[in-house]
Design an enzyme around this catalytic site. Structure first.
Site, short mmCIF file in Angstrom:
data_model
loop_
_atom_site.label_atom_id
_atom_site.label_comp_id
_atom_site.label_asym_id
_atom_site.label_seq_id
_atom_site.Cartn_x
_atom_site.Cartn_y
_atom_site.Cartn_z
N LYS A 57 0.86 -1.18 0.00
CA LYS A 57 0.00 0.00 0.00
C LYS A 57 0.89 1.23 0.00
O LYS A 57 2.07 1.16 0.38
CB LYS A 57 -0.90 0.02 1.25
N ASP B 81 -6.91 4.58 -4.69
CA ASP B 81 -7.60 4.46 -3.40
C ASP B 81 -8.23 5.83 -3.17
O ASP B 81 -8.43 6.58 -4.13
CB ASP B 81 -6.61 4.07 -2.29
#
Length: 450
Positions: free
Chosen positions: A131, A171
């Site tokens: 991430k 995201d």
């Protein structure tokens, strides 16, 4: 929030994690949720303990932090911080989104990366977990400012990623515009059209059909399977969807297609209730094209009203889909859902339900799906985008959506069967945590101490 009780071996692991990662409360919460599920696994598999699999899993393989300088429209130099945490590559290249939001710091990125390891494992596809992101806020910035920031961000990130190494996606705060600017800079620096290095691309330059819809659609497909356990379906169900970003909008759209009625949605300024059902096309235009506040939806609409305070979870519903952000559904919200006889809660966001709220929902008999299971449709279609890029192919919307539905059905089955195998039938949290963990742990054992 009080930390859950753990067996002594797991408590030692937790203490080590707390000591080595001070102040990273979201990461601690994510790790605790997994640890509390793993006691029965370690009893059956002492080899995991001998190989220190838990300690290795909780320590990222690589943590990258870098400076991102850029020039705003007034000629002033701004400085943000960029992150990429490459958490675990036992199953494949690191895969996970980039988040651009002022709340981003290392603890948030590590929590998201840790969750991503298990989420990606559950899809059954060969992808590891990672991430990244930045504390840059794209809200209110011009296209030129967003482009200059993205170009500066990629000027550092490019050296750490690749289609066989690490494949970022979008995201919160990173949509098609941002992915385009990031990919353009990557292509410029490397002088290669390496389409598989980023996912969430535009359909005309390597993107996959249904990628935009995938996380929201997948959450609803998972919830549909849960309803079927109770011999029910979405037809006629009242549904509350928190948030009004990408995940929330497409979750609401799929609920509507399946015959459900979305009665409430929200943003940071409150929530709207429409007893006739939220008009999803109007909401899409409002949030995606006009970028307006959700309160505008209720203007001139007799069936709708806006609430600027209070909780969206007070709205009576049969199904609740928290699709906004972490820890948005607290214990008080869970109690309201229970009072109003909610049947199913499926997380569309990452860790939106606090641990005490999760426990309350499960104790009350509400079927609860954790995000690592119910929202993994987004990364699943990202992996399908990688497949198409690798084969220079393009699939239809219908074909890709069916693949997504099949994957989510498989994830549901894996969680349900694993929960039954370990004596916690119907507990999708433990089923997801155990199933995701075992697959990654076995791969780590096979690869040796690395």
């Amino acid at each position: 929030m009080t930390a859950p009780q753990l067996p002594s071996r797991l408590e030692t692991v937790r203490e080590t994690i707390l000591r080595r990662n001070p102040g990273e409360v979201e990461f601690h919460q994510a790790v605790d949720e997994v640890l509390v599920s793993l006691g029965p696994v370690l009893e059956r598999r002492p080899d995991y303990v001998d190989a220190s699999i838990l300690e290795r899993l909780a320590e990222p393989e690589r943590q990258i932090i870098f400076r991102v300088p850029w020039v705003d429209d007034h000629g002033r130099v701004q400085v943000n911080r960029g992150f990429r945490v490459e958490f675990n590559s036992a199953l494949g290249p690191y895969k996970g989104g980039l988040r651009f939001h002022p709340s981003v710091y290392l603890g948030i990125v590590k929590f998201l990366g840790f969750e991503q390891v298990f989420k990606n494992s559950l899809t059954g596809l060969p992808i590891g977990g990672g991430k990244g992101g930045s504390d840059f806020d794209p809200k209110g910035r011009s296209d030129g400012e967003v482009m200059r920031f993205c170009q500066s961000f990629m000027t550092e990130l490019y050296r750490h990623i690749g289609e066989y190494t690490d494949v970022p996606a979008g995201d919160i705060g990173v949509g098609g515009r941002e992915i385009g600017y990031l990919f353009g800079q990557y292509k410029r620096i490397t002088n290669r059209y390496e389409a598989g290095v980023l996912t969430g691309k535009g359909l005309t330059w390597g993107g996959a059909q249904t990628r935009t819809e995938a996380t929201g659609y997948g959450t609803v497909f998972f919830a549909e399977q849960m309803l079927a356990m109770r011999k029910a379906a979405f037809e006629g169900m009242r549904v509350v969807v928190s948030g009004s970003g990408n995940v929330a909008i497409y979750a609401a759209q799929k609920v509507e297609q399946l015959g459900g009625v979305v009665v409430a949605m929200s943003d940071s300024g409150g929530y709207v209730v429409d007893e006739d059902g939220i008009d999803i096309e109007v909401m899409k235009d409002l949030k995606e094209a006009r970028r307006a506040r959700i309160s505008v939806y209720a203007e001139g609409r007799s069936s709708a009203h806006h609430v600027s305070d209070g909780s969206i979870w007070d709205v009576p519903c049969d199904v609740a889909l928290p699709c906004a952000t972490q820890n948005e559904l607290p214990l008080a919200g869970a109690k309201a859902l229970i009072r109003n006889h909610c049947r199913v809660v499926a997380e569309g966001a990452n860790m939106p339900t606090t641990p005490d709220a999760t426990a309350a929902l499960q104790e009350a008999g509400v079927l609860f799906a954790p995000g690592k299971a119910s929202n993994c449709g987004g990364v699943a279609v990202s992996a399908l985008e990688m497949q198409q890029n690798a084969s220079r192919d393009s699939w239809t919307f219908e074909h890709t959506e069916q693949r997504l539905r099949d994957i989510m059905s498989g994830v549901f089955g894996t969680c349900a069967m694993t929960a039954e195998e370990y004596g916690v039938s119907g507990d999708f949290v433990k089923g997801a945590n155990i199933a995701g963990f075992v697959k990654v742990a076995d791969a780590m054992l096979s690869l040796g101490v690395i």
